[in-house]
Design an enzyme around this catalytic site. Structure first.
Site, PDB file in Angstrom:
ATOM      1  N   ASN A 226      36.400  86.836  30.350  1.00 32.18           N
ATOM      2  CA  ASN A 226      36.289  86.488  31.763  1.00 32.18           C
ATOM      3  C   ASN A 226      35.087  87.161  32.407  1.00 32.18           C
ATOM      4  O   ASN A 226      34.414  86.569  33.265  1.00 32.18           O
ATOM      5  CB  ASN A 226      37.576  86.881  32.489  1.00 32.18           C
ATOM      6  CG  ASN A 226      38.766  86.050  32.047  1.00 32.18           C
ATOM      7  OD1 ASN A 226      38.604  84.924  31.589  1.00 32.18           O
ATOM      8  ND2 ASN A 226      39.959  86.604  32.161  1.00 32.18           N
ATOM      9  N   GLU A 252      20.465  70.069  44.848  1.00 33.97           N
ATOM     10  CA  GLU A 252      19.303  70.266  43.980  1.00 33.97           C
ATOM     11  C   GLU A 252      19.719  70.372  42.523  1.00 33.97           C
ATOM     12  O   GLU A 252      19.023  69.906  41.626  1.00 33.97           O
ATOM     13  CB  GLU A 252      18.530  71.499  44.425  1.00 33.97           C
ATOM     14  CG  GLU A 252      17.796  71.329  45.735  1.00 33.97           C
ATOM     15  CD  GLU A 252      16.876  72.499  46.028  1.00 33.97           C
ATOM     16  OE1 GLU A 252      16.052  72.841  45.160  1.00 33.97           O
ATOM     17  OE2 GLU A 252      16.997  73.080  47.116  1.00 33.97           O
TER      18      GLU A 252
END
Length: 344
Positions: A226, A252
């Site tokens: 994680n 974008e």
């Protein structure tokens, strides 16, 4: 400032989310109780910090929701060191586990929880000046698959003009502990195909290999995985969270990374990945880092990059990357033909 709301669904999504918020706080100098460090006066005037955090009486609260049907993982958050950072109403749990069953998460247990979740999302969006979109963290094959599908359908109805990104754990080729994983994945992938704008996929097998062979972690666990994922997510969102450099929004990303609307499942690669013993003996140049990105040992999903072609590539450099060196590296890759693109 364009705000972003993070939604962490299921055990995998909540655990990845906790690692992310822990890292975000360290990067911004935010203490576990939500206050800024006393010597960190720069962030007081940095409005980009408010992309992911709310400023409530000089206390920073993440714009997020934790959602899980059973309480084990989120009880750790409620009693952990960062318990004062999160708003109590934004940690939502059910009364019984979905048992990694897509139908239970979508039809039965999910229907009981969805109205409460949507109400909390509405409250968070009311505190936003200009909501940019959602980041959803979950697993394709686990408990979060069914409820995430239901949630994304409602988000598409209520917030149809907002961008939706996903960070998902994809089933591994050889490593699997859930017998229903293939079925959950097929059903959840269909929803992501329709309603998500971009889905970043990783798998546990590739992450385990990185921890074992590249980082030399002998007894790795999900905390290591994680935190490795948190580094990737931190770099992807860094341009939205810091005012230095070019501020890149989700649109974008979509323009440069997604060639066709329904082909929006990019692979994730990260560099440098080095153990503590090697870190001080390696010289990380722009060229070496870029070449590492295209090696299969640095990819976070089990695929062989040399067997196919790339449709589009987005490389995010973080730190002191000189534009001249970046251009030279890209040109060298093109001239040496180490990576091949499809013929448009």
């Amino acid at each position: 400032m364009k705000e972003i709301i993070c939604l962490h669904v299921g055990q995998a999504g909540c655990q990845i989310g906790h690692a992310c918020w822990e890292l975000f706080c360290l990067e911004h100098g935010i203490q576990p109780d939500g206050s800024l460090l006393t010597n960190n006066c720069l962030n007081e005037y940095d409005q980009s910090l408010l992309t992911f955090f709310e400023d409530i009486a000089h206390k920073y609260t993440p714009r997020m929701l934790y959602i899980d049907f059973e309480t084990t993982v989120l009880d750790e958050v409620r009693s952990g060191s960062y318990r004062q950072l999160f708003h109590p109403d934004r940690i939502i749990t059910g009364k019984e586990d979905a048992a990694s069953n897509y139908a239970r998460g979508y039809f039965t247990l999910g229907q009981k929880l969805i109205d409460h979740v949507l109400e909390q999302i509405r409250r968070i969006t009311n505190h936003c000046h200009s909501l940019q979109g959602f980041l959803i963290f979950h697993s394709f094959g686990g408990t979060g698959s069914g409820f995430t599908s239901l949630l994304m359908e409602h988000l598409n109805i209520n917030y149809s003009k907002k961008t939706c990104f996903e960070f998902v754990i994809f089933p591994s080729p050889k490593l699997s502990t859930i017998i229903t994983e293939p079925y959950n994945t097929v059903l959840n992938t269909h929803i992501s195909l329709e309603y998500a704008d971009c889905v970043f996929i990783v798998d546990n097998e590739a992450l385990w290999d990185i921890c074992t062979y590249s980082l030399n972690i002998q007894k790795g666990n999900f905390v290591h995985i994680n935190r490795l994922l948190a580094q990737v997510i931190s770099n992807i969102t860094a341009n939205s969270r810091f005012k230095e450099g070019n501020i890149i929004d989700f649109n974008e990303f979509l323009t440069n990374l997604v060639p066709f609307p329904r082909i929006h499942f990019p692979l994730v690669s990260y560099a440098p990945i080095q153990s503590i013993d090697k870190a001080y003996h390696e010289q990380n140049t722009t060229q070496s880092l870029t070449q590492e990105l295209f090696h299969r040992n640095n990819q976070m999903i089990k695929v062989e990059p040399s067997n196919g072609k790339y449709m589009s590539v987005a490389i995010i450099y973080r730190g002191l990357a000189v534009p001249i060196n970046v251009n030279r590296t890209i040109n060298k890759l093109k001239n040496e033909r180490k990576i091949s693109f499809v013929d448009w």
